[in-house]
Design a protein around this motif. Structure first.
Motif, PDB file in Angstrom:
ATOM      1  N   UNK A  28       0.839  -1.207   0.000  1.00 27.22           N
ATOM      2  CA  UNK A  28       0.000   0.000   0.000  1.00 27.22           C
ATOM      3  C   UNK A  28       0.872   1.254   0.000  1.00 27.22           C
ATOM      4  N   UNK A  29       0.270   2.385  -0.290  1.00 23.66           N
ATOM      5  CA  UNK A  29       1.028   3.624  -0.453  1.00 23.66           C
ATOM      6  C   UNK A  29       1.732   4.065   0.824  1.00 23.66           C
ATOM      7  N   UNK A  71      -2.845   1.482 -10.015  1.00 22.18           N
ATOM      8  CA  UNK A  71      -4.244   1.125  -9.757  1.00 22.18           C
ATOM      9  C   UNK A  71      -5.170   1.579 -10.881  1.00 22.18           C
ATOM     10  N   UNK A  72      -6.197   0.784 -11.088  1.00 28.57           N
ATOM     11  CA  UNK A  72      -7.259   1.136 -12.025  1.00 28.57           C
ATOM     12  C   UNK A  72      -8.132   2.254 -11.458  1.00 28.57           C
ATOM     13  N   UNK A  90      -8.394  -1.831  -5.390  1.00 27.17           N
ATOM     14  CA  UNK A  90      -8.526  -1.726  -6.833  1.00 27.17           C
ATOM     15  C   UNK A  90      -7.674  -2.785  -7.500  1.00 27.17           C
ATOM     16  N   UNK A  91      -8.167  -3.319  -8.621  1.00 20.17           N
ATOM     17  CA  UNK A  91      -7.261  -4.125  -9.432  1.00 20.17           C
ATOM     18  C   UNK A  91      -6.253  -3.193 -10.115  1.00 20.17           C
ATOM     19  N   UNK A  92      -5.199  -3.734 -10.652  1.00 18.35           N
ATOM     20  CA  UNK A  92      -4.268  -2.884 -11.387  1.00 18.35           C
ATOM     21  C   UNK A  92      -4.884  -2.451 -12.719  1.00 18.35           C
ATOM     22  N   UNK A  98       1.318  -5.315 -12.167  1.00 16.47           N
ATOM     23  CA  UNK A  98       1.247  -6.062 -10.905  1.00 16.47           C
ATOM     24  C   UNK A  98       2.270  -7.198 -10.914  1.00 16.47           C
ATOM     25  N   UNK A  99       2.342  -7.917 -12.022  1.00 14.42           N
ATOM     26  CA  UNK A  99       3.333  -8.982 -12.175  1.00 14.42           C
ATOM     27  C   UNK A  99       4.741  -8.414 -11.956  1.00 14.42           C
TER      28      UNK A  99
END
Length: 184
Positions: A28-29, A71-72, A90-92, A98-99
């Motif tokens: 996380x940020x 993030x998306x 959020x998904x990427x 992400x990978x």
């Protein structure tokens, strides 16, 4: 890490025999891991992991939350508290990012701590399924993690899925395994 947290953890190791800690939100940020797409800083992660390893505590690494740089959607935070906790739900925007993050992380911790140490750690993909739609967003997230965790010539590190709160294990296992890529 905070000095009071370190003191508490040392006491738990000494008095309770604590042997493992689940790492919540390592990406996380708040951890400043990926402030810009493809730019990684491991200082905060290293501070936490080095302390745990130095005290004989095995990390259980939860691969979450989503860095805002990839993030998306950058508007949905865990616990609806953007100012206090930066767990971005959020998904990427692109699963390749992400990978790349998971691969960079795995490579870094293997270089820093060695295969003998890191292979004893468990890696969990995301957190209890909330905030990550299943299966549409979660299964590709899991697949990216599973592909990234054996970097270069290292043997695969164990990537574990998770399940929704109150969801029977057998129902998610059948749906989950239907979407996971088979080993090649």
């Amino acid at each position: 890490t905070r000095a009071d947290w370190q003191a508490h953890l040392k006491r738990c190791v000494a008095e309770l025999g604590l042997r493992g800690v689940r790492m919540h939100g390592i990406f996380d940020d708040d951890m400043s891991v990926e402030p810009a797409r493809g730019t990684y800083y491991w200082y905060n992660v290293d501070t936490v992991l080095d302390f745990l390893v130095a005290h004989g505590v095995t990390p259980i690494v939860e691969l979450s939350f989503m860095p805002s740089s990839i993030a998306q959607d950058t508007s949905r935070y865990a616990f609806r508290n953007r100012g206090g906790y930066k767990g971005l739900l959020s998904p990427p925007a692109d699963y390749a990012d992400w990978y790349d993050l998971v691969l960079a992380f795995a490579t870094h911790v293997l270089d820093r701590h060695g295969l003998g140490t890191v292979s004893s750690w468990a890696f969990e993909v995301w957190n209890e399924m909330w905030g990550m739609p299943f299966p549409s967003a979660y299964v590709p997230l899991y697949n990216a993690c599973a592909a990234a965790l054996p970097p270069s010539d290292a043997p695969a590190l164990p990537a574990h899925g998770t399940r929704g709160e109150g969801e029977p294990t057998e129902s998610i296992d059948a749906r989950f395994m239907g979407g996971v890529k088979p080993e090649s």
